[in-house]
Design an enzyme around this catalytic site. Structure first.
Site: not given
Ligand SMILES: *Cc1c(COP(=O)(O)O)cnc(C)c1O
Length: 387
Positions: A46, A170, A195
């Site tokens: 962890r 982000d 992604k």
């Molecule tokens: C998918 C996504 C998230 C969340 O991520 P997960 O891996 O699904 O938990 C956060 N921000 C953006 C812009 C996303 O496309």
């Protein structure tokens, strides 16, 4: 070393005992110690794991970060960041933010006494007037999801610095191959590595990078306390994806540019939303802060909800699915799928109309993708009863 080389080499020296050129999957939860407290750098998985270390080192390098932390998911990363705050603290977020981010802010952290304002961060005055004495952080997504609005990250970073606020960006929609928020002045860069970074729709993960050692220590402490860590195999898959990130982003982008052009002149498409089109309101800012425009396209289909629904159900190469950023093309209907939790009036006010369709353009052959959209658009204009 340049970006493409770092994607393949940083954190990925051949393994010392066997010479294996690929970082092994250290599928272990614990590590033998020679005497109590005398270990080889790892105690429990962890807290740390060598496969995860390799991923963190590589991705931190790509984002220009001194410190990187890999997480179990993007939401695991985002939630862990939020635990550095306390009751009474206020956060300002981009209004067109990822639905899961909105949910964890509005439904979970609000319960713990934090407050959130959602503003159009592409409007620096709107952002400035939302700052309160108890504001601690600004949360920016650029481009946003699904409307691909662009925020001037440098301007927001200047504002945050002058007001003593943290800035988190982000960067999921761009990836470090196209945009590096820390170089633009952000304190933290955040990813859903699910992604573009993983890139193959086969693993869920998250990442936080920073150049602030204090912030790194605080988040790392909380990650270990809360436990939002990726398993070794997930870390390995993500690292494998990263090796081709620059190649994939170039292919996503050139396909997306081609399709955005094609759709712009299509009679059955009312509007194309793509930051690479000079008509996009964020086009000029995007050119100053990123080296590209990415692989995401929004399009408003003529004929409202029914036509949009038919396009989504008629493509064959574009799979109808949530998520984005994989090698395979995806299509989705935000109002019914990813953004259904946003109330209809709010959706419409934000521009998430019922005829909006979102494309995640993959790396297939562009002519095949164009032909697939063409046949789906043709079907979209047929009378529904004749099908
Ligand atoms: C998918 C996504 C998230 C969340 O991520 P997960 O891996 O699904 O938990 C956060 N921000 C953006 C812009 C996303 O496309």
């Amino acid at each position: 070393m340049k970006f493409e080389t770092r994607a393949i080499h940083v954190g990925q020296e051949p393994e010392r005992t066997t010479g294996a050129v690929v970082v092994p999957i250290y599928q272990t939860s614990t590590y033998a110690q020679r005497s109590p407290g005398d270990h080889l750098g790892h105690e429990y998985s962890r807290t740390s794991n060598p496969t995860r270390d390799a991923l963190q080192t590589c991705l931190a390098s790509l984002e220009g970060a001194n410190h990187g932390m890999a997480f179990s998911s993007g939401m695991g990363a985002i939630s862990t960041i939020l635990t550095i705050f306390k009751s009474g603290d206020h956060v300002i977020s981009t209004d067109d933010v990822y639905g899961g981010t909105f949910r964890v802010f509005d439904k979970i952290f609000k319960e713990f006494g934090m407050s959130f304002s959602f503003v159009d961060t592409s409007d620096i005055r709107a952002l400035e007037s939302a700052v309160r004495p108890e504001t601690r952080m600004v949360w920016v997504e650029s481009p946003t999801n699904p409307l691909l609005r662009i925020t001037d990250i440098r301007k927001v970073a200047d504002l945050c610095r002058s007001r003593g606020l943290l800035l988190a960006v982000d960067n999921t929609f761009m990836s470090p191959a196209l945009q590096r928020p820390l170089e633009l002045g952000a304190d933290m860069v955040v990813h859903s590595t699910t992604k573009y970074i993983g890139g193959h729709s086969d693993v869920v993960g998250g990442f936080v990078g920073t150049n602030n050692p204090d912030l790194h220590e605080r988040i790392k402490f909380r990650q270990n306390a809360v436990g939002a860590v990726p398993g070794p195999f997930d870390a390995w898959l993500t690292l494998r994806g990263i090796k081709t990130l620059p190649l994939r982003m170039a292919a996503h982008e050139s396909n997306a540019r081609h399709l955005a052009q094609f759709l712009s002149s299509h009679p059955f498409v009312q509007e194309v939303i793509y930051p690479g089109l000079p008509s996009h309101p964020g086009h000029a800012v995007q050119k100053t802060q990123a080296s590209g425009f990415g692989g995401m396209i929004g399009m408003r289909v003529r004929g409202g909800l029914e036509a949009a629904r038919r396009v989504c159900s008629s493509t064959k190469l574009f799979f109808l699915a949530e998520s984005l950023g994989g090698v395979e093309s995806l299509i989705e209907h935000p109002a019914i799928m990813t953004h259904a939790s946003v109330p209809k009036e709010q959706r419409e006010a934000r521009g998430i109309t019922d005829n909006l369709v979102r494309l995640s353009v993959g790396v297939e052959n562009r002519e095949d993708l164009q032909a697939d959209l063409e046949q789906a658009l043709q079907l979209s204009q047929r009378d529904g009863s004749s099908r």
